[in-house]
Motif scaffolding. Structure first.
Motif, PDB file in Angstrom:
ATOM      1  N   GLU A 175      -0.655   8.971  -2.541  1.00 45.29           N
ATOM      2  CA  GLU A 175       0.133   9.848  -1.660  1.00 45.29           C
ATOM      3  C   GLU A 175       1.571   9.381  -1.684  1.00 45.29           C
ATOM      4  O   GLU A 175       1.830   8.183  -1.852  1.00 45.29           O
ATOM      5  CB  GLU A 175      -0.386   9.756  -0.223  1.00 45.29           C
ATOM      6  CG  GLU A 175      -1.694  10.468  -0.023  1.00 45.29           C
ATOM      7  CD  GLU A 175      -1.997  10.672   1.459  1.00 45.29           C
ATOM      8  OE1 GLU A 175      -1.349  10.030   2.302  1.00 45.29           O
ATOM      9  OE2 GLU A 175      -2.888  11.479   1.747  1.00 45.29           O
ATOM     10  N   PRO A 176       2.521  10.299  -1.509  1.00 44.93           N
ATOM     11  CA  PRO A 176       3.931   9.887  -1.556  1.00 44.93           C
ATOM     12  C   PRO A 176       4.285   8.912  -0.437  1.00 44.93           C
ATOM     13  O   PRO A 176       3.776   9.010   0.675  1.00 44.93           O
ATOM     14  CB  PRO A 176       4.689  11.207  -1.402  1.00 44.93           C
ATOM     15  CG  PRO A 176       3.699  12.162  -0.827  1.00 44.93           C
ATOM     16  CD  PRO A 176       2.353  11.731  -1.305  1.00 44.93           C
ATOM     17  N   THR A 177       5.188   7.977  -0.768  1.00 44.20           N
ATOM     18  CA  THR A 177       5.604   6.951   0.184  1.00 44.20           C
ATOM     19  C   THR A 177       6.441   7.528   1.322  1.00 44.20           C
ATOM     20  O   THR A 177       6.348   7.081   2.451  1.00 44.20           O
ATOM     21  CB  THR A 177       6.401   5.862  -0.565  1.00 44.20           C
ATOM     22  OG1 THR A 177       5.519   5.227  -1.483  1.00 44.20           O
ATOM     23  CG2 THR A 177       6.965   4.826   0.374  1.00 44.20           C
ATOM     24  N   GLY A 178       7.296   8.513   1.035  1.00 45.20           N
ATOM     25  CA  GLY A 178       8.127   9.090   2.090  1.00 45.20           C
ATOM     26  C   GLY A 178       9.535   9.365   1.604  1.00 45.20           C
ATOM     27  O   GLY A 178       9.745  10.041   0.602  1.00 45.20           O
TER      28      GLY A 178
ATOM     29  N   TYR B  80       0.137   1.374   4.533  1.00 53.02           N
ATOM     30  CA  TYR B  80       1.385   2.125   4.438  1.00 53.02           C
ATOM     31  C   TYR B  80       2.407   1.385   5.321  1.00 53.02           C
ATOM     32  O   TYR B  80       2.054   0.536   6.139  1.00 53.02           O
ATOM     33  CB  TYR B  80       1.214   3.537   5.019  1.00 53.02           C
ATOM     34  CG  TYR B  80       0.481   4.538   4.152  1.00 53.02           C
ATOM     35  CD1 TYR B  80      -0.620   4.191   3.393  1.00 53.02           C
ATOM     36  CD2 TYR B  80       0.896   5.869   4.118  1.00 53.02           C
ATOM     37  CE1 TYR B  80      -1.290   5.126   2.624  1.00 53.02           C
ATOM     38  CE2 TYR B  80       0.233   6.821   3.359  1.00 53.02           C
ATOM     39  CZ  TYR B  80      -0.863   6.444   2.613  1.00 53.02           C
ATOM     40  OH  TYR B  80      -1.522   7.387   1.867  1.00 53.02           O
TER      41      TYR B  80
ATOM     42  N   ARG C 102      -1.282   8.702   8.158  1.00 53.53           N
ATOM     43  CA  ARG C 102      -0.495   7.845   7.267  1.00 53.53           C
ATOM     44  C   ARG C 102      -1.069   6.432   7.339  1.00 53.53           C
ATOM     45  O   ARG C 102      -0.519   5.546   7.994  1.00 53.53           O
ATOM     46  CB  ARG C 102       0.977   7.867   7.671  1.00 53.53           C
ATOM     47  CG  ARG C 102       1.620   9.249   7.630  1.00 53.53           C
ATOM     48  CD  ARG C 102       1.898   9.728   6.211  1.00 53.53           C
ATOM     49  NE  ARG C 102       2.986   8.979   5.587  1.00 53.53           N
ATOM     50  CZ  ARG C 102       3.227   9.009   4.278  1.00 53.53           C
ATOM     51  NH1 ARG C 102       2.442   9.695   3.459  1.00 53.53           N
ATOM     52  NH2 ARG C 102       4.241   8.332   3.770  1.00 53.53           N
ATOM     53  N   ALA C 103      -2.166   6.251   6.637  1.00 53.53           N
ATOM     54  CA  ALA C 103      -2.842   4.950   6.651  1.00 53.53           C
ATOM     55  C   ALA C 103      -3.543   4.743   5.316  1.00 53.53           C
ATOM     56  O   ALA C 103      -3.984   5.707   4.684  1.00 53.53           O
ATOM     57  CB  ALA C 103      -3.851   4.880   7.792  1.00 53.53           C
ATOM     58  N   GLY C 104      -3.658   3.493   4.917  1.00 52.98           N
ATOM     59  CA  GLY C 104      -4.214   3.179   3.605  1.00 52.98           C
ATOM     60  C   GLY C 104      -5.717   3.354   3.492  1.00 52.98           C
ATOM     61  O   GLY C 104      -6.231   3.567   2.406  1.00 52.98           O
TER      62      GLY C 104
ATOM     63  N   ARG D  10      -2.361  -3.155  -3.075  1.00 52.21           N
ATOM     64  CA  ARG D  10      -3.742  -2.963  -2.656  1.00 52.21           C
ATOM     65  C   ARG D  10      -4.586  -4.125  -3.134  1.00 52.21           C
ATOM     66  O   ARG D  10      -4.290  -4.739  -4.162  1.00 52.21           O
ATOM     67  CB  ARG D  10      -4.314  -1.663  -3.235  1.00 52.21           C
ATOM     68  CG  ARG D  10      -3.694  -0.400  -2.657  1.00 52.21           C
ATOM     69  CD  ARG D  10      -4.053  -0.231  -1.184  1.00 52.21           C
ATOM     70  NE  ARG D  10      -3.415   0.942  -0.563  1.00 52.21           N
ATOM     71  CZ  ARG D  10      -2.231   0.899   0.048  1.00 52.21           C
ATOM     72  NH1 ARG D  10      -1.542  -0.218   0.117  1.00 52.21           N
ATOM     73  NH2 ARG D  10      -1.734   1.991   0.611  1.00 52.21           N
TER      74      ARG D  10
ATOM     75  N   ASP E 233       5.659   3.691  -8.392  1.00 53.02           N
ATOM     76  CA  ASP E 233       6.436   2.877  -7.447  1.00 53.02           C
ATOM     77  C   ASP E 233       6.541   3.540  -6.071  1.00 53.02           C
ATOM     78  O   ASP E 233       6.760   2.863  -5.070  1.00 53.02           O
ATOM     79  CB  ASP E 233       7.853   2.645  -7.979  1.00 53.02           C
ATOM     80  CG  ASP E 233       7.900   1.528  -9.004  1.00 53.02           C
ATOM     81  OD1 ASP E 233       6.903   0.798  -9.133  1.00 53.02           O
ATOM     82  OD2 ASP E 233       8.931   1.397  -9.690  1.00 53.02           O
TER      83      ASP E 233
ATOM     84  N   GLU F 234       1.511   5.608  -2.468  1.00 55.34           N
ATOM     85  CA  GLU F 234       0.621   4.749  -1.696  1.00 55.34           C
ATOM     86  C   GLU F 234      -0.806   5.149  -2.056  1.00 55.34           C
ATOM     87  O   GLU F 234      -1.063   6.319  -2.340  1.00 55.34           O
ATOM     88  CB  GLU F 234       0.813   4.986  -0.193  1.00 55.34           C
ATOM     89  CG  GLU F 234       2.253   4.900   0.296  1.00 55.34           C
ATOM     90  CD  GLU F 234       2.772   3.486   0.299  1.00 55.34           C
ATOM     91  OE1 GLU F 234       2.013   2.574   0.625  1.00 55.34           O
ATOM     92  OE2 GLU F 234       3.965   3.299  -0.035  1.00 55.34           O
ATOM     93  N   THR F 235      -1.721   4.202  -2.026  1.00 50.83           N
ATOM     94  CA  THR F 235      -3.123   4.535  -2.267  1.00 50.83           C
ATOM     95  C   THR F 235      -3.823   4.722  -0.933  1.00 50.83           C
ATOM     96  O   THR F 235      -3.795   3.827  -0.086  1.00 50.83           O
ATOM     97  CB  THR F 235      -3.811   3.410  -3.054  1.00 50.83           C
ATOM     98  OG1 THR F 235      -3.143   3.275  -4.311  1.00 50.83           O
ATOM     99  CG2 THR F 235      -5.275   3.736  -3.298  1.00 50.83           C
ATOM    100  N   LYS F 236      -4.417   5.900  -0.758  1.00 51.40           N
ATOM    101  CA  LYS F 236      -5.222   6.135   0.453  1.00 51.40           C
ATOM    102  C   LYS F 236      -6.697   6.192   0.068  1.00 51.40           C
ATOM    103  O   LYS F 236      -7.076   6.905  -0.848  1.00 51.40           O
ATOM    104  CB  LYS F 236      -4.823   7.438   1.127  1.00 51.40           C
ATOM    105  CG  LYS F 236      -5.700   7.766   2.348  1.00 51.40           C
ATOM    106  CD  LYS F 236      -5.324   9.067   2.990  1.00 51.40           C
ATOM    107  CE  LYS F 236      -4.106   8.889   3.893  1.00 51.40           C
ATOM    108  NZ  LYS F 236      -3.656  10.170   4.458  1.00 51.40           N
TER     109      LYS F 236
END
Lengths: 287, 491
Positions: free
Chosen positions: A145-148, B468, B447-449, B475, A274, A277-279
């Motif tokens: 998912e995008p970091t922001g 996050y 918004r959580a890993g 990770r 870079d 994020e991994t969810k």
């Protein structure tokens, strides 16, 4: 009598609009021969903050678009850039003093780079996401998912370098605030015009012109910025202080390259990963 | 509506069922494990105690800068001369050996972990140690398959990894760090937490039993200064840290301007969100597991319960009833659910924030704990819940890292997401509902890993874990956990 040409005022690109710097400041931009090209806006701390607000506002909508749609929009930027290639060739020749053939190569590569990243939008999840075979009755999957909001100090290459850092950030659903190359800011603003007419929502890309040494510290320490790309920072002391400031809210930092980047080479996926994020999502399996 | 039972007396009386301590042999003192041998440190030593009895267990060497330098040099030598030259298939066999030895000595490790850390034997025996072995098994198999990791044809290790781990899951955190590092071809210098060094030192012995080449794993015990020496050592290529967000930020500052790669697994303030259509009993089990597992010493603990307003009363009544059945006490008793708080320092923090919470909710809610007899020796805190909490309260914003739950309510899914994400952290979240589409919508917006849906606090070596925002970056676990120890395409 020769016609008097109409000169363009170069402003900033924030939230889809082209405002002047709130500070009212400009700086002289000369061409490669030292002749005046234009007065560029010299962005201030307030402009940087406005740009972050615009980028944050755009993030929910842009990251919520389908990957297919983001790919189409990035491809559309390439289409519109292709239509204005002569203008960019002329700008590059004037500002950098490069030959027609070099300018053509850079513009072609910038367009092709956008097309390359456009195609990545709906594939990066499949390449870096994983289905996880956990030792138990659970469905378990990890997706990027995008970091922001990502703040970027763009490299010198006024078009190809800029496109090469911005495209991977927005393709993956992030939004950004870019400080354009200080000596070559005009092409960045012209590129803003391309983006403004490419179905790219306002605020997804925000372009500031001016001094990176002045503006970047405000972005590096901004608590609503999630990532910091130092690709264009050439002063190691500045790079270190920006990385230190970024630690205040644990921004993801991409450090300045150790060796000069060959922007013509096909990139890897790292400029996308870079800013991902991994969810991981778990759910029990049962009847 | 359920009737609230009288919670002043427990439902069942249990006879003590202690696990035997005789399986462990704790030495009076321990040195540092450097270059395959236990050596005396240059610095002072410190005592590690059992938090459930305050009994001194052993004297442990405190590594100073010179000791850390020796460890890094040993790791560099082992990397250059042995480990980086060894075929992945051989590295794999060492890791498989270690996994087997951990299984063989599993009970010993579990008892030692419970003595040194204070966690219930039920947990160290059934969760921590089996997961440790599973981690080594999982990453062992990667060692000769790195070209399939998606990082190019011949991905390279970083070199020497400096690793600093916390006290909440001492051996499990070691496994999360050491297994992927070694599989990827790095050598390591690891510092266990100062309150829980013993299982890491037993692991050093296991490395000896496995005939692991000297210097591949180095264990240096000590406190913050030792950790700092590792992080800032110029010959460390990769830093991996699990611990507080405050220290994580200091590490991010310390490595600025270097080429060190960093992964940080830091604090959290997870929302555990219960919708009105959730099966209440399952949700209550999830809430209890989410916050009281491991005494709440869990970075991903579900410390903020967000419950839909129309079922809040029912959920609270059932939660209190369930909390009244939790058995707090001797970590070695097989019936114990909640063990000892890890240290006097941590207990003081939990007490302070709870007292502040009590003032914050005064008039709007309450602070509640079931009646339970706490042992007179050791560090103990009863399972505690706060109602009437708002988002502005410190008890809802700060990581307590103890068995303390804050309860807030919401009306709509959008409000739940808004409240859940209203934190600088972003490590984990829980969702309880019977509606599949709502689970996926929530999972997309949180918004959580890690998002646990209709479950909580599940861990597996194949499943990536990490945060996050200010919960850190990088990770651990799964393919991303391996990639963290390999040079990417940008190297």
């Amino acid at each position: 009598m020769a016609r008097i040409d109409v000169k363009k005022t170069y402003k900033l690109y924030i939230g889809g609009a082209f405002p002047r710097s709130e500070s009212g400041r400009t700086y002289l931009v000369n061409d490669a021969k030292g002749a005046l090209m234009a007065n560029a806006s010299q962005a201030s701390r307030k402009d940087a903050r406005d740009a972050v607000v615009a980028a944050r506002k755009a993030f929910g909508g842009w990251s919520g678009r389908t990957a297919y749609n983001r790919g189409q929009v990035v491809y559309r930027i390439a289409e519109v850039l292709e239509g204005r290639r002569d203008q960019f060739v002329a700008e590059l020749r004037a500002s950098e003093g490069v030959s027609a053939s070099k300018a053509n190569t850079a513009v072609d590569a910038a367009i092709d780079r956008l097309v390359w990243y456009a195609g990545w939008a709906d594939k990066i999840t499949q390449v870096v996401g994983t289905a996880n075979p956990v030792a138990g009755p659970y469905f378990n999957i990890s997706s990027p998912e995008p970091t922001g909001v990502v703040a970027v100090v763009a490299p010198r290459g006024p078009l190809l370098g800029l496109v090469s850092v911005v495209a991977p950030i927005i393709t993956t659903g992030n939004t950004c605030v870019v400080i354009a190359s200080e000596p070559h800011p005009l092409t960045a603003i012209t590129l803003g015009e391309v983006m403004a007419t490419s179905d790219l929502p306002g605020g997804v890309v925000n372009v500031l012109t001016g001094s990176a040494a002045e503006v970047a510290p405000w972005l590096a320490s901004h608590m609503d910025v999630n990532g910091l790309d130092l690709t264009g920072v050439e002063d190691p002391a500045l790079a270190t202080s920006l990385e230190e400031a970024a630690a205040d809210n644990l921004k993801r930092v991409r450090r300045a390259p150790l060796v000069e980047v060959d922007w013509l080479a096909t990139p890897g996926t790292d400029r996308m990963t870079d800013w991902l994020e991994t969810k991981t999502v778990w759910h029990p399996i049962g009847i | 509506m359920v009737k609230v039972p009288d919670t002043s007396t427990p439902f069942f009386e249990y006879a003590p069922a202690p696990e035997s301590r005789s399986i462990v042999d704790i030495k009076p003192s321990y040195g540092l494990f450097i270059d395959g041998e236990f050596v005396d440190g240059h610095g002072k030593s410190f005592k590690t105690i059992s938090p459930s009895t305050e009994e001194v267990l052993a004297e442990v060497a405190e590594a100073d800068e010179a000791d850390v330098d020796l460890a890094v040099k040993a790791a560099r030598r082992a990397y250059t001369r042995v480990w980086s030259r060894m075929p992945g298939s051989e590295r794999a066999k060492y890791l498989f050996r270690i996994a087997r030895l951990i299984q063989e000595r599993g009970r010993e490790l579990a008892v030692l972990e419970s003595i040194d850390n204070g966690k219930p034997i039920k947990e160290s025996r059934d969760v921590d140690i089996p997961t440790v072995a599973a981690h080594f098994f999982y990453y062992a198999g990667w060692a000769d398959k790195l070209e399939h990791a998606g990082l190019g044809a011949n991905p390279q290790a970083h070199g020497v990894a400096g690793q600093v781990i916390p006290w909440n899951f001492p051996l499990l955190m070691l496994a999360w760090k050491v297994a992927p590092a070694l599989a990827a071809g790095n050598t390591v210098v690891l510092k266990p937490a100062e309150t829980t060094p013993l299982t890491a030192l037993l692991f050093a012995e296991i490395c000896q039993q496995a005939d692991l080449p000297p210097g591949v794993v180095n264990i240096v015990t000590g406190a913050g200064a030792t950790g700092q020496a590792i992080v800032s050592h110029p010959d460390v290529d990769k830093v991996a840290f699990t611990g507080s967000t405050e220290v994580g930020k200091a590490i991010a500052r310390a490595v600025a301007g270097t080429r060190k790669k960093v992964t940080l697994e830091l604090g959290g303030k997870a929302a555990n969100i219960v919708f009105d259509d959730a099966p209440v009993d399952q949700a209550v089990e999830g809430i209890v597991n989410g916050i009281f597992f491991n005494q709440g010493h869990v970075c991903c603990a579900g410390s903020r319960l967000l419950v839909q307003e129309n079922v809040a009363d029912e959920v609270m009544e059932r939660l209190k009833r369930r909390m009244a059945t939790l058995r707090v006490g001797d970590p070695l008793d097989k019936n114990t659910d909640v063990g000892a708080i890890n240290s006097a320092e941590q207990l003081a923090k939990i007490r302070e924030l709870s007292d502040i919470g009590e003032q914050e909710v005064a008039g709007a809610g309450e602070r509640w704990s079931p009646a339970c007899d706490l042992p007179s020796q050791g560090f103990w805190f009863p399972p505690t819940v706060f109602t009437g909490v708002t988002q502005a309260h410190r008890i809802a914003r700060e990581e307590v890292f103890g068995p303390v739950l804050s309860v807030l309510t919401f009306r709509t899914p959008a409000e739940a997401v808004e409240k859940a994400n209203n934190t600088p952290y972003g490590l984990s979240a829980g969702v309880w509902t019977d509606k599949g589409s709502r689970i996926l919508w929530m999972a997309n917006h949180l918004r959580a890993g890690v998002v646990w849906a209709n479950t909580f606090n599940k861990f597996d070596p194949t499943s990536p874990f990490g945060g996050y925002k200010e919960s850190g970056y990088g990770r651990e676990g799964g393919l991303p956990g391996l990639a963290a120890y390999l040079k990417g395409a940008d190297a």
